[in-house]
Design an enzyme around this catalytic site. Structure first.
Site, short mmCIF file in Angstrom:
data_model
loop_
_atom_site.label_atom_id
_atom_site.label_comp_id
_atom_site.label_asym_id
_atom_site.label_seq_id
_atom_site.Cartn_x
_atom_site.Cartn_y
_atom_site.Cartn_z
N ASN A 9 24.83 -9.80 16.41
CA ASN A 9 23.91 -9.42 15.34
C ASN A 9 24.05 -10.48 14.24
O ASN A 9 25.02 -10.46 13.50
CB ASN A 9 24.27 -8.02 14.82
CG ASN A 9 23.44 -7.63 13.62
OD1 ASN A 9 22.44 -8.28 13.31
ND2 ASN A 9 23.85 -6.56 12.94
N LYS A 11 22.32 -10.80 11.66
CA LYS A 11 21.91 -10.26 10.34
C LYS A 11 20.99 -11.26 9.64
O LYS A 11 20.25 -11.99 10.31
CB LYS A 11 23.14 -9.92 9.50
CG LYS A 11 24.15 -9.08 10.25
CD LYS A 11 25.18 -8.46 9.36
CE LYS A 11 26.25 -7.82 10.22
NZ LYS A 11 27.14 -6.97 9.47
N HIS A 98 21.33 0.49 12.36
CA HIS A 98 22.55 -0.18 11.87
C HIS A 98 22.95 0.43 10.53
O HIS A 98 22.08 0.81 9.73
CB HIS A 98 22.28 -1.69 11.73
CG HIS A 98 23.52 -2.48 11.49
ND1 HIS A 98 24.14 -2.53 10.27
CD2 HIS A 98 24.29 -3.20 12.34
CE1 HIS A 98 25.23 -3.28 10.37
NE2 HIS A 98 25.35 -3.70 11.62
N GLU A 100 23.84 -0.80 7.87
CA GLU A 100 23.25 -1.47 6.69
C GLU A 100 21.83 -0.98 6.46
O GLU A 100 21.39 -0.85 5.31
CB GLU A 100 23.31 -3.00 6.88
CG GLU A 100 24.74 -3.51 6.76
CD GLU A 100 25.05 -4.76 7.58
OE1 GLU A 100 24.12 -5.46 8.03
OE2 GLU A 100 26.25 -5.03 7.78
N GLU A 170 29.88 2.06 15.54
CA GLU A 170 30.33 1.08 14.55
C GLU A 170 30.86 1.81 13.31
O GLU A 170 30.07 2.19 12.43
CB GLU A 170 29.15 0.20 14.12
CG GLU A 170 28.56 -0.61 15.25
CD GLU A 170 27.89 -1.87 14.72
OE1 GLU A 170 28.24 -2.95 15.19
OE2 GLU A 170 27.04 -1.76 13.81
N GLY A 176 32.29 -5.95 8.99
CA GLY A 176 32.36 -7.08 8.06
C GLY A 176 33.57 -7.04 7.13
O GLY A 176 33.62 -7.77 6.16
N SER A 216 34.12 -5.86 13.21
CA SER A 216 35.11 -6.93 13.16
C SER A 216 35.70 -7.30 14.53
O SER A 216 36.89 -7.60 14.64
CB SER A 216 36.22 -6.59 12.16
OG SER A 216 35.67 -6.42 10.87
C1 PEP Z 1 27.67 -5.53 12.84
O1 PEP Z 1 27.02 -5.99 11.91
O2 PEP Z 1 27.10 -4.83 13.67
C2 PEP Z 1 29.10 -5.81 12.90
C3 PEP Z 1 29.82 -5.17 13.78
O3 PEP Z 1 29.59 -6.76 12.03
P1 PEP Z 1 31.05 -7.43 12.06
O4 PEP Z 1 31.33 -7.82 13.48
O5 PEP Z 1 30.91 -8.62 11.15
O6 PEP Z 1 32.00 -6.42 11.55
#
Ligand code: PEP
Length: 253
Positions: A9, A11, A98, A100, A170, A176, A216
């Protein structure tokens, strides 16, 4: 056997030239289909780069996904992108829900149900995201909270429709932040989610749904996380912006 999948992703990152370089590098590094052994590799790129990215990965097993879609079929919705548009560009995947989007754009479970419906109607595979905040986890309500997200957004689907979905767990506190859920925490939640799906749709359907972990994931922790028996791959944010790191995560599966 369940499908395995690693999705990046990106973003709202990369310039156009950076995106072209990254997509080409990933396509080159992931070109041996036999080595993937049925694992799908997807890069979810920003909307303006979709068709270029699709062309750049066309000769590789890498597929392209969108990061969001409208819940409306078409019309006067300035700035929105419909799933019919994505389908007409032969984009096979779309991320829905997601954290976000849930947090910054107030997307709730009802809206995400509508987005899921219209994605399926147009033949896209939704990567449906769910996950709890740190506060919810610390209060001990994380299993109920995430199961409720599935109930409210997915449980109106027929078994056949549900079978076309990929779920991504997630935990918000791991996105992040550099803080990963432990392999045991990921496996434990995935097992709960699969049991929740089985309660509504039966074990055979639940066993066939890929459940990805996101939060992460990095080359150094991917192998341990992916070892969970209910963990079928990853949704990768930050680490997907580096072609070598992303490819190493793909190899970890
Ligand atoms: C994501 O944005 O779906 C995500 C898992 O980000 P990160 O791997 O940076 O934590």
């Amino acid at each position: 056997m369940r499908k395995k999948l690693v999705a990046g992703n990106w973003k709202m990152n990369t310039s156009f030239s950076e995106a072209q370089k990254l997509a080409s590098e990933v396509a080159n590094m992931v070109k041996d289909e036999a080595l993937l052994d049925g694992t799908d590799v997807v890069i979810c790129v920003p909307f303006p780069y979709l068709s270029t990215a699709a062309a750049l990965v066309a000769d590789s097993p890498v597929k392209v996904g969108a990061q969001n879609c409208s819940d409306k079929p078409k019309g006067a919705y300035t700035g929105e992108t419909s799933t019919a548009m994505l389908a007409s560009m032969e984009i096979p995947y779309v991320i829905i829900g997601h954290s976000e989007r849930r947090e910054y754009f107030n997307e709730d479970n009802q809206l995400l149900a509508a987005k899921t419906d219209i994605a399926l109607e147009n033949g896209l595979t939704p990567i449906f995201c769910c996950g709890e905040s740190l506060e919810t986890r610390e209060a001990g309500n994380h299993f109920d909270f995430v199961c409720q997200q599935l109930t409210e957004s997915l449980f109106h689907l027929s078994a056949e429709q549900l079978g076309k979905i990929v779920i991504a767990y997630e935990p918000i506190w791991a996105i992040g932040t550099g803080k990963t859920a432990s392999a045991a925490q990921a496996q434990e939640m995935h097992e709960q989610l699969r049991a929740h799906l089985a309660g509504k749709y039966g074990a055979e359907i639940a066993d066939a749904i890929p459940i990805l972990y996101g939060g992460s994931v990095k080359p150094g922790n991917a192998k341990e996380i992916f070892a969970g028996k209910d963990v079928d791959g990853g949704l990768v944010g930050g680490a997907s912006l580096d072609s070598r790191g992303f490819t190493d995560i793909v190899k970890a599966i």
